[in-house]
Design an enzyme around this catalytic site. Sequence first.
Site, PDB file in Angstrom:
ATOM      1  N   GLU A  81      54.673  47.278  59.274  1.00  0.00           N
ATOM      2  CA  GLU A  81      55.013  47.888  60.556  1.00  0.00           C
ATOM      3  C   GLU A  81      56.371  47.400  61.064  1.00  0.00           C
ATOM      4  O   GLU A  81      57.208  48.188  61.507  1.00  0.00           O
ATOM      5  CB  GLU A  81      53.931  47.575  61.611  1.00  0.00           C
ATOM      6  CG  GLU A  81      52.564  48.112  61.280  1.00  0.00           C
ATOM      7  CD  GLU A  81      51.677  47.126  60.506  1.00  0.00           C
ATOM      8  OE1 GLU A  81      50.453  47.255  60.613  1.00  0.00           O
ATOM      9  OE2 GLU A  81      52.219  46.238  59.800  1.00  0.00           O
ATOM     10  N   CYS A 108      52.280  42.814  65.225  1.00  0.00           N
ATOM     11  CA  CYS A 108      52.821  44.141  64.920  1.00  0.00           C
ATOM     12  C   CYS A 108      52.554  45.092  66.075  1.00  0.00           C
ATOM     13  O   CYS A 108      53.405  45.922  66.422  1.00  0.00           O
ATOM     14  CB  CYS A 108      52.249  44.679  63.618  1.00  0.00           C
ATOM     15  SG  CYS A 108      52.905  43.830  62.164  1.00  0.00           S
TER      16      CYS A 108
END
Length: 174
Positions: A81, A108
């Site tokens: 991510e 993330c």
Amino acid sequence: MKKTNYMSWPTYFMSIAVLSSFRSKDEKTQNGACIVGNENKIIGIGYNGLPRGCNDDDPQYWDDNDNDLLKSKHTYVVHAEKNAIYNCMAQDISFAKMYVTQFPCNTCAQAIIQVGIKEVIFLRKKKHSHHSSLNQAVDKMFNDSGVTIFCYKDLDIDDKFYLNTLENTQHLYD
């Protein structure tokens, strides 16, 4: 939804996330991400890997010993991510969508929220008991910040066989 002979946008973008995950050298967990902006344009992709300049062949980076931070891959590996976000920093990613192979971790999720991504579609979620609290924390942050989350399998898509085909090709390279 009517069955078609072509791939839907969600399956296309999730397939790119899965394909990106194949680049990861992490033997235990390979994850990928695909960020999509307006008009279904891909603006960033990433996979879990090391920061630039770190030698992928150095086994210390890939050790799985969480009792010693110097021998834990979790100390070194950049998640898919975040790599996808870093790879599209010149783009406006406000109100973008992110397709990820695995439900985001808490750090993330923080990055996703901070850059203005408004929708996350994930393929799978870790079910281990020690991930349960982290998943709840991520759910809370996403809910409170207005990020919508969907599990890919819950989308009303009649072309999931494309993604299944892609995931099943991995054995061809073992």
